[in-house]
Design an enzyme around this catalytic site. Sequence first.
Site, PDB file in Angstrom:
ATOM      1  N   GLU A  97      11.817  -0.560   2.168  1.00  0.00           N
ATOM      2  CA  GLU A  97      10.714  -1.440   3.868  1.00  0.00           C
ATOM      3  C   GLU A  97      10.443  -0.264   4.678  1.00  0.00           C
ATOM      4  O   GLU A  97      11.250   0.505   5.426  1.00  0.00           O
ATOM      5  CB  GLU A  97      12.411  -2.148   4.552  1.00  0.00           C
ATOM      6  CG  GLU A  97      13.460  -2.755   3.641  1.00  0.00           C
ATOM      7  CD  GLU A  97      13.043  -3.816   2.714  1.00  0.00           C
ATOM      8  OE1 GLU A  97      12.626  -4.253   3.088  1.00  0.00           O
ATOM      9  OE2 GLU A  97      13.015  -4.192   1.851  1.00  0.00           O
ATOM     10  N   TYR A 100       3.839  -9.743  -8.809  1.00  0.00           N
ATOM     11  CA  TYR A 100       3.588  -8.793  -8.266  1.00  0.00           C
ATOM     12  C   TYR A 100       4.725  -7.470  -8.878  1.00  0.00           C
ATOM     13  O   TYR A 100       4.596  -5.990  -8.780  1.00  0.00           O
ATOM     14  CB  TYR A 100       3.915  -9.132  -7.016  1.00  0.00           C
ATOM     15  CG  TYR A 100       4.630  -7.559  -5.921  1.00  0.00           C
ATOM     16  CD1 TYR A 100       3.382  -7.193  -5.472  1.00  0.00           C
ATOM     17  CD2 TYR A 100       5.440  -7.352  -5.325  1.00  0.00           C
ATOM     18  CE1 TYR A 100       3.294  -5.317  -4.307  1.00  0.00           C
ATOM     19  CE2 TYR A 100       5.841  -6.319  -4.537  1.00  0.00           C
ATOM     20  CZ  TYR A 100       5.057  -5.500  -3.875  1.00  0.00           C
ATOM     21  OH  TYR A 100       4.996  -4.658  -2.871  1.00  0.00           O
TER      22      TYR A 100
HETATM   23  P1  NAP Z   1      -0.841  -3.133   4.070  1.00  0.00           P
HETATM   24  O1  NAP Z   1      -0.491  -2.829   5.514  1.00  0.00           O
HETATM   25  O2  NAP Z   1      -1.630  -4.990   3.764  1.00  0.00           O
HETATM   26  O3  NAP Z   1      -2.497  -2.230   4.042  1.00  0.00           O
HETATM   27  C1  NAP Z   1      -2.737  -1.756   2.814  1.00  0.00           C
HETATM   28  C2  NAP Z   1      -4.807  -1.820   2.842  1.00  0.00           C
HETATM   29  O4  NAP Z   1      -4.956  -1.890   1.304  1.00  0.00           O
HETATM   30  C3  NAP Z   1      -5.149  -3.134   3.303  1.00  0.00           C
HETATM   31  O5  NAP Z   1      -6.198  -2.207   4.136  1.00  0.00           O
HETATM   32  C4  NAP Z   1      -5.281  -4.092   2.309  1.00  0.00           C
HETATM   33  O6  NAP Z   1      -6.708  -4.445   3.264  1.00  0.00           O
HETATM   34  C5  NAP Z   1      -5.837  -3.016   1.109  1.00  0.00           C
HETATM   35  N1  NAP Z   1      -6.022  -3.444   0.025  1.00  0.00           N
HETATM   36  C6  NAP Z   1      -5.528  -5.139  -0.080  1.00  0.00           C
HETATM   37  N2  NAP Z   1      -6.102  -5.029  -1.740  1.00  0.00           N
HETATM   38  C7  NAP Z   1      -7.495  -4.077  -1.648  1.00  0.00           C
HETATM   39  C8  NAP Z   1      -7.852  -3.651  -2.983  1.00  0.00           C
HETATM   40  N3  NAP Z   1      -7.697  -4.478  -4.304  1.00  0.00           N
HETATM   41  N4  NAP Z   1      -8.663  -2.948  -2.841  1.00  0.00           N
HETATM   42  C9  NAP Z   1      -8.828  -1.987  -1.844  1.00  0.00           C
HETATM   43  N5  NAP Z   1      -8.106  -2.538  -0.586  1.00  0.00           N
HETATM   44  C10 NAP Z   1      -7.031  -3.474  -1.148  1.00  0.00           C
HETATM   45  O7  NAP Z   1      -0.153  -2.615   2.889  1.00  0.00           O
HETATM   46  P2  NAP Z   1       1.278  -2.121   2.385  1.00  0.00           P
HETATM   47  O8  NAP Z   1       2.283  -2.641   2.992  1.00  0.00           O
HETATM   48  O9  NAP Z   1       0.893  -0.385   3.458  1.00  0.00           O
HETATM   49  O10 NAP Z   1       1.529  -1.096   1.190  1.00  0.00           O
HETATM   50  C11 NAP Z   1       0.249  -0.195   0.645  1.00  0.00           C
HETATM   51  C12 NAP Z   1       1.117  -0.608  -0.836  1.00  0.00           C
HETATM   52  O11 NAP Z   1       2.920   0.195  -1.106  1.00  0.00           O
HETATM   53  C13 NAP Z   1       1.551  -1.812  -1.958  1.00  0.00           C
HETATM   54  O12 NAP Z   1       0.808  -0.962  -2.965  1.00  0.00           O
HETATM   55  C14 NAP Z   1       2.396  -1.738  -1.519  1.00  0.00           C
HETATM   56  O13 NAP Z   1       3.086  -2.778  -2.636  1.00  0.00           O
HETATM   57  C15 NAP Z   1       3.649  -0.489  -1.258  1.00  0.00           C
HETATM   58  N6  NAP Z   1       5.141  -1.136  -0.863  1.00  0.00           N
HETATM   59  C16 NAP Z   1       5.137  -1.432   0.541  1.00  0.00           C
HETATM   60  C17 NAP Z   1       5.915  -1.725   0.742  1.00  0.00           C
HETATM   61  C18 NAP Z   1       6.058  -1.965   2.147  1.00  0.00           C
HETATM   62  O14 NAP Z   1       7.371  -2.365   3.129  1.00  0.00           O
HETATM   63  N7  NAP Z   1       5.513  -2.556   3.119  1.00  0.00           N
HETATM   64  C19 NAP Z   1       7.185  -1.951   0.567  1.00  0.00           C
HETATM   65  C20 NAP Z   1       6.932  -1.467  -0.687  1.00  0.00           C
HETATM   66  C21 NAP Z   1       5.944  -0.681  -1.323  1.00  0.00           C
HETATM   67  P3  NAP Z   1      -6.551  -6.041   3.581  1.00  0.00           P
HETATM   68  O15 NAP Z   1      -5.660  -5.704   5.243  1.00  0.00           O
HETATM   69  O16 NAP Z   1      -8.129  -6.177   3.699  1.00  0.00           O
HETATM   70  O17 NAP Z   1      -6.283  -6.895   1.819  1.00  0.00           O
END
Ligand code: NAP
Length: 256
Positions: free
Chosen positions: A184, A152
């Site tokens: 976060e 990751y």
């Molecule tokens: P999330 O809550 O899991 O939402 C992500 C969405 O993307 C979900 O609907 C997921 O579907 C979908 N998804 C995952 N992999 C996919 C793929 N290969 N193709 C199409 N759709 C896909 O995640 P999030 O926390 O919003 O994170 C979004 C981005 O922010 C990521 O790149 C993550 O690394 C980054 N980020 C998040 C945080 C944090 O604190 N949340 C911090 C730093 C960076 P499913 O649920 O079915 O998998």
Amino acid sequence: MDLKLQDKVILISGGAKGIGGAIAQGLIEEGGIPVLIDPSEKEGDAMVRQAKGRALQVKIRLYSPEDALHAVQEACKAFGRIDGLVNNAGSNDGVGLENGRPTAFVASVAKNLNHYYFLAHYALPELKKSKGAIVNISSKTALTGQGNTSGYVAAKGAQLALTREWAVELLPYSIRVNAIVPAEVYTPMYEAWIKSFSRPEEKLAEINRKIPLDNRMTTPEEIASMALFLLSEKASHITGQHLVVDGGYTHLDRSL
Ligand code: NAP
């Protein structure tokens, strides 16, 4: 401030929930048209219904070049143009140096990184026509490390490098490319991670205490505000930048 995003068609990977969902929702409120590339049926259907046809969901989990090409083609078929791309889909899958295996590392990098390139590659002809913008969602783990998540973090670091690389390559087309670095953010992915601890509420309170600004997480909507600004013409002279939206978590004095 009028961001002038009305009628702008923006591809958002992982756009049905979490950070991508907030960006899509914010875009709808600005009069824009999100194309959600995300397999999550329930959340995607609800958003498309609410947008009354001014949104599309491509229900796939991105992995291969063909997946990305299909999403771009669907967007063009439905709306005839693409004005921006938000590369956002990803998941922190915990493939570490000690606990992981080389095959799992390769798979983790592939699943978190490759579709950022594939979507940008296939959307480029349309972005050239519209002088669109690209926003890559990375992570503070690319700057700080996290431990036990090599795949990751390798992908997240590469996304920051590609942001600069594409910003340079796309200068002749006036296509701006920027990255957002969240730390976060309480999303479904984050919630699942917190629940993996034996005392989730204590763990959450401990993390909140360490976030300098207001001792709370960044909301998905606060990340979305930055993304919409970067997509808009109001950010017309910003390119190749890594914008850290994290309440000071990554860079402010640890003793705070
Ligand atoms: P999330 O809550 O899991 O939402 C992500 C969405 O993307 C979900 O609907 C997921 O579907 C979908 N998804 C995952 N992999 C996919 C793929 N290969 N193709 C199409 N759709 C896909 O995640 P999030 O926390 O919003 O994170 C979004 C981005 O922010 C990521 O790149 C993550 O690394 C980054 N980020 C998040 C945080 C944090 O604190 N949340 C911090 C730093 C960076 P499913 O649920 O079915 O998998």
